[in-house]
Design a protein around this motif. Structure first.
Motif, PDB file in Angstrom:
ATOM      1  N   ALA A 114      55.542  29.450 -65.168  1.00  0.00           N
ATOM      2  CA  ALA A 114      55.903  28.141 -65.716  1.00  0.00           C
ATOM      3  C   ALA A 114      54.652  27.310 -65.970  1.00  0.00           C
ATOM      4  N   GLY A 115      53.616  27.519 -65.143  1.00  0.00           N
ATOM      5  CA  GLY A 115      52.385  26.755 -65.297  1.00  0.00           C
ATOM      6  C   GLY A 115      51.662  26.980 -66.606  1.00  0.00           C
ATOM      7  N   LEU A 116      51.883  28.122 -67.262  1.00  0.00           N
ATOM      8  CA  LEU A 116      51.231  28.362 -68.548  1.00  0.00           C
ATOM      9  C   LEU A 116      51.725  27.371 -69.591  1.00  0.00           C
ATOM     10  N   PHE A 117      53.016  27.036 -69.553  1.00  0.00           N
ATOM     11  CA  PHE A 117      53.549  26.056 -70.502  1.00  0.00           C
ATOM     12  C   PHE A 117      52.916  24.693 -70.276  1.00  0.00           C
ATOM     13  N   SER A 118      52.654  24.382 -69.022  1.00  0.00           N
ATOM     14  CA  SER A 118      52.025  23.099 -68.716  1.00  0.00           C
ATOM     15  C   SER A 118      50.624  23.019 -69.318  1.00  0.00           C
ATOM     16  N   PHE A 119      49.907  24.131 -69.316  1.00  0.00           N
ATOM     17  CA  PHE A 119      48.515  24.128 -69.769  1.00  0.00           C
ATOM     18  C   PHE A 119      48.390  24.300 -71.277  1.00  0.00           C
ATOM     19  N   ALA A 120      49.224  25.128 -71.892  1.00  0.00           N
ATOM     20  CA  ALA A 120      49.105  25.422 -73.320  1.00  0.00           C
ATOM     21  C   ALA A 120      49.747  24.300 -74.128  1.00  0.00           C
ATOM     22  N   PRO A 121      48.983  23.567 -74.923  1.00  0.00           N
ATOM     23  CA  PRO A 121      49.532  22.393 -75.599  1.00  0.00           C
ATOM     24  C   PRO A 121      50.373  22.707 -76.829  1.00  0.00           C
ATOM     25  N   SER A 122      50.270  23.917 -77.369  1.00  0.00           N
ATOM     26  CA  SER A 122      50.957  24.230 -78.620  1.00  0.00           C
ATOM     27  C   SER A 122      51.473  25.665 -78.592  1.00  0.00           C
ATOM     28  N   GLU A 123      52.339  25.970 -79.544  1.00  0.00           N
ATOM     29  CA  GLU A 123      52.853  27.329 -79.649  1.00  0.00           C
ATOM     30  C   GLU A 123      51.740  28.315 -79.954  1.00  0.00           C
ATOM     31  N   ASP A 124      50.790  27.913 -80.795  1.00  0.00           N
ATOM     32  CA  ASP A 124      49.674  28.806 -81.111  1.00  0.00           C
ATOM     33  C   ASP A 124      48.868  29.132 -79.862  1.00  0.00           C
ATOM     34  N   ALA A 125      48.628  28.123 -79.028  1.00  0.00           N
ATOM     35  CA  ALA A 125      47.877  28.347 -77.793  1.00  0.00           C
ATOM     36  C   ALA A 125      48.645  29.278 -76.861  1.00  0.00           C
ATOM     37  N   PHE A 126      49.927  29.034 -76.730  1.00  0.00           N
ATOM     38  CA  PHE A 126      50.767  29.892 -75.896  1.00  0.00           C
ATOM     39  C   PHE A 126      50.775  31.320 -76.443  1.00  0.00           C
ATOM     40  N   ALA A 127      50.938  31.467 -77.757  1.00  0.00           N
ATOM     41  CA  ALA A 127      50.977  32.796 -78.371  1.00  0.00           C
ATOM     42  C   ALA A 127      49.651  33.522 -78.201  1.00  0.00           C
ATOM     43  N   SER A 128      48.537  32.779 -78.129  1.00  0.00           N
ATOM     44  CA  SER A 128      47.236  33.439 -77.982  1.00  0.00           C
ATOM     45  C   SER A 128      47.153  34.194 -76.663  1.00  0.00           C
ATOM     46  N   VAL A 129      47.766  33.652 -75.620  1.00  0.00           N
ATOM     47  CA  VAL A 129      47.760  34.329 -74.318  1.00  0.00           C
ATOM     48  C   VAL A 129      48.636  35.580 -74.372  1.00  0.00           C
ATOM     49  N   LEU A 130      49.822  35.462 -74.973  1.00  0.00           N
ATOM     50  CA  LEU A 130      50.697  36.627 -75.084  1.00  0.00           C
ATOM     51  C   LEU A 130      50.068  37.709 -75.960  1.00  0.00           C
ATOM     52  N   ALA A 131      49.410  37.301 -77.040  1.00  0.00           N
ATOM     53  CA  ALA A 131      48.772  38.273 -77.929  1.00  0.00           C
ATOM     54  C   ALA A 131      47.672  39.029 -77.198  1.00  0.00           C
ATOM     55  N   LEU A 261      39.158  35.227 -89.642  1.00  0.00           N
ATOM     56  CA  LEU A 261      40.579  35.465 -89.893  1.00  0.00           C
ATOM     57  C   LEU A 261      41.213  34.234 -90.530  1.00  0.00           C
ATOM     58  N   ARG A 262      42.350  34.462 -91.143  1.00  0.00           N
ATOM     59  CA  ARG A 262      43.057  33.387 -91.833  1.00  0.00           C
ATOM     60  C   ARG A 262      43.673  32.439 -90.816  1.00  0.00           C
ATOM     61  N   SER A 263      43.391  31.163 -90.937  1.00  0.00           N
ATOM     62  CA  SER A 263      43.992  30.151 -90.074  1.00  0.00           C
ATOM     63  C   SER A 263      45.235  29.584 -90.749  1.00  0.00           C
ATOM     64  N   THR A 264      46.171  29.148 -89.954  1.00  0.00           N
ATOM     65  CA  THR A 264      47.408  28.584 -90.477  1.00  0.00           C
ATOM     66  C   THR A 264      47.610  27.195 -89.903  1.00  0.00           C
ATOM     67  N   THR A 265      48.436  26.413 -90.573  1.00  0.00           N
ATOM     68  CA  THR A 265      48.779  25.093 -90.073  1.00  0.00           C
ATOM     69  C   THR A 265      50.141  25.162 -89.382  1.00  0.00           C
ATOM     70  N   SER A 266      50.372  24.249 -88.483  1.00  0.00           N
ATOM     71  CA  SER A 266      51.614  24.242 -87.726  1.00  0.00           C
ATOM     72  C   SER A 266      52.811  24.064 -88.647  1.00  0.00           C
ATOM     73  N   SER A 267      53.887  24.785 -88.334  1.00  0.00           N
ATOM     74  CA  SER A 267      55.104  24.707 -89.146  1.00  0.00           C
ATOM     75  C   SER A 267      55.909  23.449 -88.857  1.00  0.00           C
ATOM     76  N   GLY A 268      55.583  22.770 -87.774  1.00  0.00           N
ATOM     77  CA  GLY A 268      56.341  21.581 -87.398  1.00  0.00           C
ATOM     78  C   GLY A 268      57.584  21.887 -86.582  1.00  0.00           C
ATOM     79  N   ASP A 269      57.820  23.161 -86.275  1.00  0.00           N
ATOM     80  CA  ASP A 269      58.958  23.549 -85.454  1.00  0.00           C
ATOM     81  C   ASP A 269      58.761  22.999 -84.038  1.00  0.00           C
ATOM     82  N   PRO A 270      59.725  22.201 -83.546  1.00  0.00           N
ATOM     83  CA  PRO A 270      59.555  21.596 -82.214  1.00  0.00           C
ATOM     84  C   PRO A 270      59.985  22.493 -81.067  1.00  0.00           C
ATOM     85  N   SER A 271      60.356  23.751 -81.341  1.00  0.00           N
ATOM     86  CA  SER A 271      60.910  24.618 -80.299  1.00  0.00           C
ATOM     87  C   SER A 271      59.976  24.739 -79.099  1.00  0.00           C
TER      88      SER A 271
END
Length: 480
Positions: A114-131, A261-271
């Protein structure tokens, strides 16, 4: 990870232990102290990973949150086609811990604190750990490290493994002392391999992120944030960095690769922000102002703020306010099933079973098969129609054979609907999935007696086969 050294220790068990000769594919065999072959097969990794997961569940506090688990699975499903791990079925386990950590275990086990969600500010940051973790799996670092261990042929293996098991069981000081007594040359060799593996996982993870539509710049940014956190904590690194050390050269290398690598902008999805809100509230149950303060720090979507406000209202027993807020959000964001699912949870928690059941049925008409709501519906039916609940949960147990929560509910539904043998069998499955194998075997023995009493010889035969698997599991466990 576990408390302090626990998860690094358990991960190291996978890294350092030799494998016993192959056992039947369904026995969830554990690592052995004996030497194995020259390499670790994918089937052996699968068996070892499933066995490790059971031991892990026995020693940690699970975070039972199907909505969050489904979200993590959805992020992984975006990454998996680009992560080159073949047909491995990934199993997600959530850990009730505020420590910053995630891990991957051979056989497709991915754990998230659960602490990873507290530290990762965005979905991209969270996905970077899973990747990154999927990168370890795709490069088969466990199997390669096993081969390296066999090459070194040092006699310290049993002592190191014993120390790590002690640490994993809570005897931290004794475990650390045993590990400290191992040969320094062996440890240095493994550290060198670890650094190389970390770089490989970074590279593979970055490419998977970019291909899946995540921003690869989030990975070096996360590393820098972890490094800053280490400095703020006086050099005491987050749990994640105990097994994934970050150096300046690694950050520079990751940044250089991300820039290509190609960078992307946030989709705005609040999930992600909404799931993060759930985690923050879980980590700070006694102070609802703290989750809101932490969430606002990273400029989340306003809809995520409203979602957290609704969750806080529910915690404060303002059920109508919470449901009204979530219903408005659901109308604005009709594609996010997690919002009405949260409302159904709140209705059930408030004792409004009929309303909760109606909500689940409405959701499933729009999003059939959405597992968190299927499970919630079964939980409601337990109180109102145990026979229907039993039928629903038997089907869910086929879909999620590694989910202890499903079998907990199935055991209760079976008992309430008069399926005595099934009740004992489901209870046995729940026990073995959570690492309590002796109790599981005793439960199977009771189930077999009931089946024979009822002249249900087909079920008795099935139970006998399961008992053989359980016994093999116990025999393997005793080798540690």
């Amino acid at each position: 990870m576990l408390l302090r050294m626990t998860i690094p220790a358990l991960i190291s068990v996978l890294t350092l232990a030799s494998l016993a000769p192959p056992i039947h594919a369904d026995d969830y065999g554990l690592p052995s102290l004996g030497s194995g072959g020259s390499s670790v097969s994918i089937d052996e990794e699968h068996r070892l990973g499933r066995a490790w997961l059971r031991q892990f569940r026995a020693q940690t506090q699970a975070w039972q949150d199907p909505i969050t688990q489904r979200y993590v699975e959805s992020v992984l499903s975006r990454l998996l086609p680009y992560s080159d791990i073949g047909n491995t079925q990934v199993i997600v386990t959530l850990v009730d811990s505020r420590l910053l950590n995630a891990f991957a275990v051979p056989g497709g086990i991915v754990g998230v604190n659960a602490g990873l969600f507290s530290f990762a500010p965005s979905e991209d940051a969270f996905a970077s750990v899973l990747a990154h973790e999927l990168g370890h799996l795709s490069q088969r670092h466990f199997a390669r490290r096993m081969e390296r261990i066999e090459e070194t042929q040092l006699p310290t293996m049993a002592a190191m493994l014993a120390g790590m098991v002690i640490a994993a069981g809570g005897g931290g000081n004794a475990g650390l002392a045993a590990m400290a007594g191992s040969q320094a040359a062996f440890i240095q060799d493994q550290l060198a391999y670890s650094r190389r593996f970390e770089q490989e996982a970074d590279r593979v993870g970055l490419e998977a992120m970019a291909d899946a539509g995540f921003d690869p710049q989030a990975m070096p940014a996360m590393f820098r944030a972890m490094q800053r956190l280490t400095s703020l904590q006086g050099g005491n690194p987050p749990e994640f960095l105990l097994t994934h050390p970050v150096t300046e050269s690694r950050i520079s290398d990751t940044q250089s690769r991300a820039d290509q690598l190609r960078s992307t902008t946030s989709s705005g999805d609040p999930s992600y922000a909404m799931i993060r809100a759930r985690a923050l509230l879980k980590l700070n149950p006694n102070d609802p102002t703290q989750p809101m303060t932490l969430l606002r720090q990273d400029d989340p979507p306003k809809t995520a703020i409203r979602y957290l406000e609704a969750l806080i209202a529910a915690e404060q027993n303002r059920t109508d306010t919470a449901l009204d807020s979530l219903d408005r959000l659901a109308r604005e964001l009709p594609d996010l099933s997690l919002i009405p699912a949260s409302a159904a949870e709140i209705a059930l928690d408030a004792g409004r079973r009929s309303a909760a059941l109606e909500r689940t049925q409405r959701i499933l008409r729009l999003a059939p098969g959405y597992f968190p709501v299927e499970l919630l519906r079964a939980d409601i039916l337990l109180q109102t129609d145990p026979t229907q609940a039993f039928d629903v949960l038997r089907e869910l147990s086929q879909q999620a054979p590694e989910d202890p929560q499903v079998f907990t509910l199935l055991a209760e539904a079976a008992g309430r609907s008069g399926h005595e043998t099934w009740g004992h069998l489901a209870r046995a499955e729940q026990l073995q999935l959570t690492g309590r194998i002796d109790r599981a075997i005793r439960q199977l023995e009771v189930a077999e007696e009931v089946a024979k009493r009822d002249n249900d010889f087909g079920m008795a035969s099935r139970i006998q086969q399961r008992r053989k698997v359980y016994l093999t599991y116990r025999e393997a466990a005793q080798q540690l």
